[in-house]
Structures are given as C-alpha cells and as structure tokens.
Design a protein around this motif. Structure first.
Motif, short mmCIF file in Angstrom:
data_model
loop_
_atom_site.label_atom_id
_atom_site.label_comp_id
_atom_site.label_asym_id
_atom_site.label_seq_id
_atom_site.Cartn_x
_atom_site.Cartn_y
_atom_site.Cartn_z
N PRO A 59 67.88 1.09 85.75
CA PRO A 59 69.14 1.82 85.95
C PRO A 59 69.05 2.88 87.06
O PRO A 59 69.99 3.07 87.83
CB PRO A 59 69.42 2.48 84.60
N VAL A 60 67.91 3.56 87.14
CA VAL A 60 67.72 4.58 88.17
C VAL A 60 67.70 3.92 89.55
O VAL A 60 68.37 4.37 90.49
CB VAL A 60 66.40 5.35 87.93
N LEU A 61 66.97 2.84 89.67
CA LEU A 61 66.86 2.13 90.93
C LEU A 61 68.20 1.51 91.33
O LEU A 61 68.60 1.58 92.49
CB LEU A 61 65.78 1.06 90.83
N SER A 62 68.90 0.94 90.38
CA SER A 62 70.22 0.34 90.67
C SER A 62 71.21 1.40 91.17
O SER A 62 71.97 1.15 92.09
CB SER A 62 70.77 -0.35 89.43
N THR A 118 73.89 3.46 96.77
CA THR A 118 74.27 4.57 97.64
C THR A 118 74.20 4.20 99.11
O THR A 118 73.51 3.25 99.51
CB THR A 118 73.35 5.79 97.41
N GLY A 119 74.89 4.97 99.90
CA GLY A 119 74.84 4.79 101.34
C GLY A 119 73.45 5.05 101.90
O GLY A 119 73.02 4.39 102.86
N SER A 120 72.73 5.98 101.32
CA SER A 120 71.37 6.27 101.77
C SER A 120 70.46 5.06 101.61
O SER A 120 69.65 4.75 102.49
CB SER A 120 70.77 7.44 100.98
N ALA A 121 70.58 4.37 100.49
CA ALA A 121 69.76 3.18 100.26
C ALA A 121 70.12 2.07 101.23
O ALA A 121 69.25 1.38 101.76
CB ALA A 121 69.91 2.71 98.82
N ARG A 122 71.41 1.88 101.46
CA ARG A 122 71.83 0.85 102.42
C ARG A 122 71.34 1.17 103.83
O ARG A 122 70.87 0.30 104.56
CB ARG A 122 73.35 0.69 102.40
N LYS A 123 71.42 2.45 104.20
CA LYS A 123 70.94 2.87 105.51
C LYS A 123 69.44 2.64 105.64
O LYS A 123 68.96 2.14 106.67
CB LYS A 123 71.29 4.35 105.73
N LEU A 124 68.69 2.99 104.61
CA LEU A 124 67.25 2.77 104.60
C LEU A 124 66.95 1.27 104.71
O LEU A 124 66.10 0.86 105.51
CB LEU A 124 66.62 3.33 103.33
#
Length: 76
Positions: free
Chosen positions: A24-27, A32-38
C-alpha cells in the motif's frame, strides 16, 4: 525479474517483489507525479545505456516487512 547481473536492466517497479505490508505504501507513492517523473528519468537513462545501481532497487522492501522497520536512513 526485470534485472540481471549487477545493474538495473529495466524500470518495471510493479513487477518487483515487496513484503505485503509495503505494497500500500509503494502503490501510494507510485501514483504520485514524483514517482512518474523518477520512472521517466530512469527509463530515459536506461535507454541511453547508463549503468544504474542497484539491480534490485526495492530489495530491502522485500527482505524487511514494514512492521519490523524502526528507522529509515536514506542516502545517495
């Protein structure tokens, strides 16, 4: 697995095993936009044949269940 040897081969975090209580934490982070950007950045670097380490970025989340974590130290 999407990694081989000593370097990351593909950016496919949804296929990497993690302990169930981390999911759940990882999902939530991956939404988030930060994860997509990374992810976009790392995919671009992999396309340029960059060497990216470690080969299993979420391995600690597989080996250590969230309920056993007391402190997280982030480094570069």
């Amino acid at each position: 697995m999407t990694f081989s040897g000593e370097k990351l081969m593909n950016w496919e975090p949804n296929t990497w095993p993690v302990a169930p209580d981390w999911q759940p934490v990882l999902s939530a982070f991956q939404a988030t936009g930060s994860a997509r950007k990374l992810g976009d950045f790392l995919k671009g670097r992999l396309a340029q044949n960059a060497l990216i380490y470690p080969p299993a970025p979420f391995r600690s989340l597989q080996l250590t269940p969230l309920n056993e974590v007391k402190v997280v130290i982030l480094g570069q």
